[in-house]
Motif scaffolding. Structure first.
Motif, PDB file in Angstrom:
ATOM      1  N   GLU A 160     -20.242 -57.423 -40.434  1.00  0.00           N
ATOM      2  CA  GLU A 160     -20.695 -56.854 -41.704  1.00  0.00           C
ATOM      3  C   GLU A 160     -22.179 -56.518 -41.692  1.00  0.00           C
ATOM      4  O   GLU A 160     -22.658 -55.742 -42.532  1.00  0.00           O
ATOM      5  CB  GLU A 160     -20.384 -57.792 -42.875  1.00  0.00           C
ATOM      6  N   VAL A 161     -22.945 -57.090 -40.758  1.00  0.00           N
ATOM      7  CA  VAL A 161     -24.391 -56.851 -40.734  1.00  0.00           C
ATOM      8  C   VAL A 161     -24.713 -55.355 -40.606  1.00  0.00           C
ATOM      9  O   VAL A 161     -25.506 -54.820 -41.390  1.00  0.00           O
ATOM     10  CB  VAL A 161     -25.073 -57.677 -39.628  1.00  0.00           C
ATOM     11  N   PRO A 162     -24.123 -54.628 -39.643  1.00  0.00           N
ATOM     12  CA  PRO A 162     -24.392 -53.183 -39.590  1.00  0.00           C
ATOM     13  C   PRO A 162     -23.961 -52.444 -40.856  1.00  0.00           C
ATOM     14  O   PRO A 162     -24.596 -51.464 -41.253  1.00  0.00           O
ATOM     15  CB  PRO A 162     -23.556 -52.721 -38.380  1.00  0.00           C
ATOM     16  N   PHE A 163     -22.899 -52.920 -41.499  1.00  0.00           N
ATOM     17  CA  PHE A 163     -22.458 -52.307 -42.754  1.00  0.00           C
ATOM     18  C   PHE A 163     -23.497 -52.537 -43.851  1.00  0.00           C
ATOM     19  O   PHE A 163     -23.770 -51.648 -44.651  1.00  0.00           O
ATOM     20  CB  PHE A 163     -21.114 -52.895 -43.192  1.00  0.00           C
ATOM     21  N   LEU A 164     -24.073 -53.733 -43.872  1.00  0.00           N
ATOM     22  CA  LEU A 164     -25.069 -54.069 -44.887  1.00  0.00           C
ATOM     23  C   LEU A 164     -26.361 -53.280 -44.698  1.00  0.00           C
ATOM     24  O   LEU A 164     -27.087 -53.016 -45.662  1.00  0.00           O
ATOM     25  CB  LEU A 164     -25.369 -55.574 -44.851  1.00  0.00           C
ATOM     26  N   LEU A 165     -26.655 -52.926 -43.447  1.00  0.00           N
ATOM     27  CA  LEU A 165     -27.883 -52.189 -43.149  1.00  0.00           C
ATOM     28  C   LEU A 165     -27.709 -50.680 -43.266  1.00  0.00           C
ATOM     29  O   LEU A 165     -28.679 -49.939 -43.120  1.00  0.00           O
ATOM     30  CB  LEU A 165     -28.358 -52.537 -41.732  1.00  0.00           C
ATOM     31  N   SER A 166     -26.496 -50.232 -43.514  1.00  0.00           N
ATOM     32  CA  SER A 166     -26.208 -48.798 -43.585  1.00  0.00           C
ATOM     33  C   SER A 166     -26.153 -48.323 -45.039  1.00  0.00           C
ATOM     34  O   SER A 166     -25.985 -49.125 -45.966  1.00  0.00           O
ATOM     35  CB  SER A 166     -24.869 -48.506 -42.898  1.00  0.00           C
ATOM     36  N   GLU A 167     -26.301 -47.013 -45.225  1.00  0.00           N
ATOM     37  CA  GLU A 167     -26.220 -46.435 -46.567  1.00  0.00           C
ATOM     38  C   GLU A 167     -24.815 -45.921 -46.874  1.00  0.00           C
ATOM     39  O   GLU A 167     -24.561 -45.377 -47.944  1.00  0.00           O
ATOM     40  CB  GLU A 167     -27.231 -45.293 -46.701  1.00  0.00           C
ATOM     41  N   ARG A 168     -23.900 -46.062 -45.899  1.00  0.00           N
ATOM     42  CA  ARG A 168     -22.512 -45.635 -46.055  1.00  0.00           C
ATOM     43  C   ARG A 168     -21.685 -46.391 -45.028  1.00  0.00           C
ATOM     44  O   ARG A 168     -22.229 -47.093 -44.188  1.00  0.00           O
ATOM     45  CB  ARG A 168     -22.385 -44.133 -45.806  1.00  0.00           C
ATOM     46  N   PHE A 169     -20.369 -46.260 -45.123  1.00  0.00           N
ATOM     47  CA  PHE A 169     -19.515 -46.907 -44.130  1.00  0.00           C
ATOM     48  C   PHE A 169     -19.788 -46.294 -42.750  1.00  0.00           C
ATOM     49  O   PHE A 169     -19.700 -45.077 -42.587  1.00  0.00           O
ATOM     50  CB  PHE A 169     -18.034 -46.725 -44.478  1.00  0.00           C
ATOM     51  N   PRO A 170     -20.148 -47.120 -41.760  1.00  0.00           N
ATOM     52  CA  PRO A 170     -20.337 -46.578 -40.412  1.00  0.00           C
ATOM     53  C   PRO A 170     -19.026 -45.997 -39.894  1.00  0.00           C
ATOM     54  O   PRO A 170     -17.957 -46.553 -40.120  1.00  0.00           O
ATOM     55  CB  PRO A 170     -20.748 -47.814 -39.589  1.00  0.00           C
ATOM     56  N   SER A 171     -19.115 -44.882 -39.198  1.00  0.00           N
ATOM     57  CA  SER A 171     -17.924 -44.255 -38.639  1.00  0.00           C
ATOM     58  C   SER A 171     -17.377 -45.091 -37.493  1.00  0.00           C
ATOM     59  O   SER A 171     -18.047 -46.007 -36.997  1.00  0.00           O
ATOM     60  CB  SER A 171     -18.263 -42.857 -38.122  1.00  0.00           C
ATOM     61  N   GLU A 172     -16.166 -44.758 -37.062  1.00  0.00           N
ATOM     62  CA  GLU A 172     -15.586 -45.468 -35.919  1.00  0.00           C
ATOM     63  C   GLU A 172     -16.494 -45.347 -34.697  1.00  0.00           C
ATOM     64  O   GLU A 172     -16.709 -46.324 -33.979  1.00  0.00           O
ATOM     65  CB  GLU A 172     -14.201 -44.903 -35.599  1.00  0.00           C
ATOM     66  N   GLN A 173     -17.047 -44.159 -34.469  1.00  0.00           N
ATOM     67  CA  GLN A 173     -17.899 -43.948 -33.300  1.00  0.00           C
ATOM     68  C   GLN A 173     -19.199 -44.742 -33.415  1.00  0.00           C
ATOM     69  O   GLN A 173     -19.692 -45.301 -32.423  1.00  0.00           O
ATOM     70  CB  GLN A 173     -18.210 -42.458 -33.132  1.00  0.00           C
ATOM     71  N   GLU A 174     -19.762 -44.819 -34.601  1.00  0.00           N
ATOM     72  CA  GLU A 174     -20.994 -45.599 -34.804  1.00  0.00           C
ATOM     73  C   GLU A 174     -20.725 -47.087 -34.588  1.00  0.00           C
ATOM     74  O   GLU A 174     -21.538 -47.793 -33.972  1.00  0.00           O
ATOM     75  CB  GLU A 174     -21.534 -45.342 -36.213  1.00  0.00           C
ATOM     76  N   GLN A 175     -19.589 -47.550 -35.077  1.00  0.00           N
ATOM     77  CA  GLN A 175     -19.234 -48.951 -34.854  1.00  0.00           C
ATOM     78  C   GLN A 175     -18.997 -49.212 -33.367  1.00  0.00           C
ATOM     79  O   GLN A 175     -19.418 -50.237 -32.833  1.00  0.00           O
ATOM     80  CB  GLN A 175     -17.980 -49.306 -35.650  1.00  0.00           C
ATOM     81  N   TYR A 176     -18.326 -48.278 -32.712  1.00  0.00           N
ATOM     82  CA  TYR A 176     -18.062 -48.393 -31.273  1.00  0.00           C
ATOM     83  C   TYR A 176     -19.362 -48.665 -30.505  1.00  0.00           C
ATOM     84  O   TYR A 176     -19.414 -49.546 -29.646  1.00  0.00           O
ATOM     85  CB  TYR A 176     -17.405 -47.099 -30.783  1.00  0.00           C
ATOM     86  N   ALA A 177     -20.410 -47.913 -30.806  1.00  0.00           N
ATOM     87  CA  ALA A 177     -21.686 -48.065 -30.093  1.00  0.00           C
ATOM     88  C   ALA A 177     -22.282 -49.449 -30.326  1.00  0.00           C
ATOM     89  O   ALA A 177     -22.818 -50.077 -29.396  1.00  0.00           O
ATOM     90  CB  ALA A 177     -22.654 -46.981 -30.540  1.00  0.00           C
ATOM     91  N   ILE A 178     -22.177 -49.947 -31.549  1.00  0.00           N
ATOM     92  CA  ILE A 178     -22.731 -51.267 -31.884  1.00  0.00           C
ATOM     93  C   ILE A 178     -21.957 -52.371 -31.166  1.00  0.00           C
ATOM     94  O   ILE A 178     -22.537 -53.275 -30.563  1.00  0.00           O
ATOM     95  CB  ILE A 178     -22.688 -51.485 -33.408  1.00  0.00           C
ATOM     96  N   TYR A 179     -20.636 -52.289 -31.213  1.00  0.00           N
ATOM     97  CA  TYR A 179     -19.802 -53.325 -30.609  1.00  0.00           C
ATOM     98  C   TYR A 179     -19.926 -53.322 -29.088  1.00  0.00           C
ATOM     99  O   TYR A 179     -19.909 -54.380 -28.452  1.00  0.00           O
ATOM    100  CB  TYR A 179     -18.335 -53.134 -31.015  1.00  0.00           C
TER     101      TYR A 179
END
Length: 364
Positions: free
Chosen positions: A81-100
């Protein structure tokens, strides 16, 4: 205010004396940790060779780097949830992929446990407001993502894709589960993601799936839950809060939030019996796992993994390496006969002092 994983009352304008004291606490802990560098590469095992895995809780890549430096053996809780909390919108699947993928690559081939989105309660997204009179008893954790499977599916796809070719041991953990039906529904969605990725030609592995035990109903159904999944992990912070009906951030009742409450210890032992009765691994994450004194009791109970903030790793390792398992079990057996949390804490801390570990006893 959080200082090295210790949560206290938020103070908007701390006095000069208070700021100075916090600086002293941080400096003292840094000096203590620096003095433990010699055991960083040593195994975390009791004097008689009982092995315990020490993992870390992460949320950002800075946590990962510090954790590896302290000798972490895996990630027991990646707070997605940390990347979600730091974002201004729901991160896309591709954005989440890069973080994970960053997390998985850093720890490969070790085990990395990613908790699916855990919002609600005290974690709200400005772009996905949840307004409730009692948010801690409302729409949070797995309840939100099962009601919005599109969020869950995108996240799980990103997790599984991120491990393609990396070689980490990916584990997906479900938060705030209160019934077996939630587990069954989530597993179906995870299997759906896996099948889709295979059909797309991706060379991915099916992740291990586990449940975070955080509410009393999950304690009583732990045996039924563990039959459906690969592992369990206790979320000690929320479990204690829900068992004792205490908001640990409420200064008026904070002293009633007691890790050593007999009911809490009894529940923790019951979960061990459920998991090991099915020959499945069991961990615990949260502040209790990072408390050196409590770690002795958890080791004696049979917890396979203790997951904590990286700043506590070496102190917990020192405590475990100081006792043999038989001694830890004697301490636990005596504690389980006590009926008062304060008495239990005094006794356990006394045993720590006798073992020469007075400097790493948590005062709060």
């Amino acid at each position: 205010l959080v200082v090295d994983g210790y949560r206290g009352e938020v103070i908007t304008s701390p006095s000069k004396a208070l700021r100075s004291r916090y600086r002293e606490i941080i400096k003292e802990q840094e000096q203590l940790i620096a003095g433990l560098e010699g055991i960083k590469e040593e195994p975390c095992e009791t004097l008689d060779g009982h092995r315990v895995q020490l993992w870390v809780n992460t949320g950002l890549m800075s946590d990962v780097m510090q954790s590896l430096d302290q000798g972490a053996e895996g990630i027991g809780l990646f707070r997605t949830e940390v990347p979600f909390l730091l974002s201004e919108r729901f991160p896309s699947e591709q954005e989440q992929y890069a973080i994970y993928r960053e997390q998985l690559e850093a720890f490969a081939p070790k085990k990395v446990t990613m908790r699916t989105l855990d919002i609600g309660g005290d974690k709200s997204l400005p772009y996905f407001p949840i307004e409730e009179a009692n948010p801690f008893l409302g729409w949070r954790g797995i309840r939100v993502t099962l009601d919005h499977p599109e969020i869950f599916l995108a996240q799980v796809r990103a997790m599984i894709r991120a491990n393609e070719g990396v070689g980490a041991f990916l584990r997906i953990m479900l938060p705030m589960v209160s019934s077996v039906s939630e587990v069954d529904e989530a597993k179906k969605l995870i299997s759906k993601c896996y099948r889709e990725l295979l059909e797309e030609g991706r060379k991915v592995d099916m992740p291990a799936v586990g449940v975070m035990i955080e509410v009393p109903s999950a304690v009583y159904q732990a045996r039924d839950i563990i039959k459906r999944v690969d592992f369990l992990s206790v979320g000690s912070n929320d479990l204690i809060q829900y068992m004792l009906a205490v908001d640990r951030n409420n200064a008026q009742v904070a002293e009633l939030y007691q890790e050593y409450h007999p009911a809490v210890l009894g529940a923790l032992k019951q979960i061990v019996e459920a998991a090991h009765g099915e020959n499945k691994p069991l961990g615990i994450c949260g502040e209790m796992a990072g408390n050196p004194s409590a770690a002795i009791l958890l080791t004696a109970m049979g917890y396979d993994v203790l997951s904590m903030n990286s700043t506590n790793l070496l102190m917990v390792k020192l405590a475990i390496r100081t006792f043999d398992l038989a001694k830890a079990k004697r301490i636990l057996n005596k504690v389980l006969k006590m009926d008062d949390a304060k008495e239990i804490k005094l006794y356990v801390d006394g045993q720590m002092r006798k073992a020469g570990l007075g400097k790493i006893i948590r005062t709060n």
